[in-house]
Write a protein that holds these residues in place. Structure first.
Motif, PDB file in Angstrom:
ATOM      1  N   TYR A  73       0.835  -1.197   0.000  1.00 29.43           N
ATOM      2  CA  TYR A  73       0.000   0.000   0.000  1.00 29.43           C
ATOM      3  C   TYR A  73       0.870   1.247   0.000  1.00 29.43           C
ATOM      4  CZ  TYR A  73      -3.972  -2.985   1.212  1.00 29.43           C
ATOM      5  OH  TYR A  73      -4.951  -3.940   1.198  1.00 29.43           O
ATOM      6  N   ALA A  75       1.743   5.185   1.032  1.00 25.75           N
ATOM      7  CA  ALA A  75       1.636   5.849   2.337  1.00 25.75           C
ATOM      8  C   ALA A  75       0.231   6.417   2.529  1.00 25.75           C
ATOM      9  CB  ALA A  75       2.682   6.958   2.445  1.00 25.75           C
ATOM     10  N   GLU A  77      -2.583   5.304   1.133  1.00 28.90           N
ATOM     11  CA  GLU A  77      -3.510   4.190   1.346  1.00 28.90           C
ATOM     12  C   GLU A  77      -3.387   3.628   2.760  1.00 28.90           C
ATOM     13  OE1 GLU A  77      -3.851   2.297  -3.159  1.00 28.90           O
ATOM     14  OE2 GLU A  77      -2.070   1.882  -1.950  1.00 28.90           O
ATOM     15  N   GLN A  78      -2.155   3.542   3.265  1.00 26.58           N
ATOM     16  CA  GLN A  78      -1.940   3.067   4.634  1.00 26.58           C
ATOM     17  C   GLN A  78      -2.631   3.997   5.631  1.00 26.58           C
ATOM     18  OE1 GLN A  78       2.191   2.210   5.632  1.00 26.58           O
ATOM     19  NE2 GLN A  78       2.614   1.772   3.488  1.00 26.58           N
ATOM     20  N   TYR A  82      -5.713   3.030   8.244  1.00 23.80           N
ATOM     21  CA  TYR A  82      -5.631   3.240   9.695  1.00 23.80           C
ATOM     22  C   TYR A  82      -6.695   4.215  10.191  1.00 23.80           C
ATOM     23  CZ  TYR A  82      -1.269   0.636  10.351  1.00 23.80           C
ATOM     24  OH  TYR A  82      -0.316  -0.346  10.434  1.00 23.80           O
ATOM     25  N   GLN A 150      -5.915  -6.515   5.987  1.00 21.96           N
ATOM     26  CA  GLN A 150      -5.218  -5.591   5.096  1.00 21.96           C
ATOM     27  C   GLN A 150      -4.088  -4.846   5.805  1.00 21.96           C
ATOM     28  OE1 GLN A 150      -8.413  -3.212   3.500  1.00 21.96           O
ATOM     29  NE2 GLN A 150      -9.170  -4.878   2.231  1.00 21.96           N
ATOM     30  N   THR A 151      -4.218  -4.621   7.107  1.00 22.18           N
ATOM     31  CA  THR A 151      -3.169  -3.909   7.852  1.00 22.18           C
ATOM     32  C   THR A 151      -2.193  -4.864   8.535  1.00 22.18           C
ATOM     33  OG1 THR A 151      -4.648  -3.714   9.771  1.00 22.18           O
ATOM     34  CG2 THR A 151      -4.561  -1.828   8.263  1.00 22.18           C
ATOM     35  N   LEU A 154       1.327  -4.340   7.515  1.00 23.92           N
ATOM     36  CA  LEU A 154       1.731  -2.992   7.919  1.00 23.92           C
ATOM     37  C   LEU A 154       2.134  -3.002   9.390  1.00 23.92           C
ATOM     38  CD1 LEU A 154      -1.060  -0.806   6.228  1.00 23.92           C
ATOM     39  CD2 LEU A 154       1.148  -1.546   5.288  1.00 23.92           C
ATOM     40  N   ASN A 158       5.938  -2.301  10.777  1.00 28.26           N
ATOM     41  CA  ASN A 158       6.032  -1.028  11.490  1.00 28.26           C
ATOM     42  C   ASN A 158       7.434  -0.880  12.074  1.00 28.26           C
ATOM     43  OD1 ASN A 158       5.784   0.657  14.104  1.00 28.26           O
ATOM     44  ND2 ASN A 158       3.895   1.098  13.016  1.00 28.26           N
ATOM     45  N   ARG A 195       0.404   5.328  13.983  1.00 26.74           N
ATOM     46  CA  ARG A 195       0.624   4.639  12.708  1.00 26.74           C
ATOM     47  C   ARG A 195       0.386   5.559  11.516  1.00 26.74           C
ATOM     48  NH1 ARG A 195       0.795   1.731  16.407  1.00 26.74           N
ATOM     49  NH2 ARG A 195       1.730  -0.338  16.428  1.00 26.74           N
ATOM     50  N   CYS A 199       3.184   6.667   8.618  1.00 27.99           N
ATOM     51  CA  CYS A 199       2.962   6.546   7.170  1.00 27.99           C
ATOM     52  C   CYS A 199       3.533   7.738   6.412  1.00 27.99           C
ATOM     53  CB  CYS A 199       1.470   6.453   6.852  1.00 27.99           C
ATOM     54  SG  CYS A 199       0.678   4.953   7.453  1.00 27.99           S
TER      55      CYS A 199
END
Length: 201
Positions: A73, A75, A77-78, A82, A150-151, A154, A158, A195, A199
């Protein structure tokens, strides 16, 4: 034929998703469908179909050289994922009674010591899913489960150290406050704010 066997398709899908959630698929790296089909003792067709299904869930994407990879994803989209997660969870916690929140927290160790960041991601996801499940709203549960998946990578990737991620998890699970609902909403907001900030860093 394997491609027409629904039970085989479901089994391969479950195995491939279990690999995804175990954190063993390096993001950006092309999946080796032949290796996976050999491991699952099947043809490449049901593996490809399972990968297409995971792509539909936003977990896999097309690789530049063909085939599939874990979704990378942007930045933006992330941050949007979140932010959406934070809004949903905050709203869900607001409708939960204190005793329901206490029961959920009672199902987690107050001082978790995860072995790695994969376990941190799994525990965090499970906690959020149980909050959604406690509302009794199946749509809420399905939506939070989808966002968690989906996360997932991520959270694993992290930059926070394992020690810091563990302390953050311990903070999420801490029941020792006077207003549990308010405290949990603040913790969830702070978790996602960190978070989102990462991003754009």
């Amino acid at each position: 034929m394997a491609a027409l066997d629904p039970q085989l398709q479901e089994r391969i899908y479950a195995l491939l998703k279990a690999d995804y959630l175990a954190g063993v698929m390096p993001p950006g790296e092309k999946l080796d469908l032949q290796m996976l089909s050999d491991r699952f003792k099947t043809s490449k067709t049901p593996v490809r179909e399972a990968a297409c299904r995971l792509m539909g869930e936003g977990l896999l994407d097309r690789h530049g050289e063909g085939g599939f990879m874990v979704t990378l994803y942007s930045a933006r989209e992330q941050a949007q994922l979140y932010a959406w997660s934070a809004h949903l969870l905050s709203g869900l916690v607001q409708v939960l009674k204190t005793d329901a929140i206490s029961r959920i927290l009672g199902g987690f160790p107050p001082d978790p010591q995860p072995a790695d960041k994969v376990e941190v991601a799994q525990l965090t996801g499970l906690f959020f899913e149980r909050l959604a499940g406690a509302t009794g709203n199946n749509r809420a549960s399905e939506t939070i489960a989808a966002i968690n998946a989906q996360t997932h990578y991520l959270r694993i990737m992290n930059p926070m150290s394992l020690a810091d991620a563990t302390r953050e998890l311990q903070g999420l699970f801490n029941p020792a406050v006077s207003d549990l609902q308010k405290a949990l909403r603040r913790r969830i907001a702070a978790y996602h704010t960190r978070r989102i900030a990462a991003c754009s860093a």
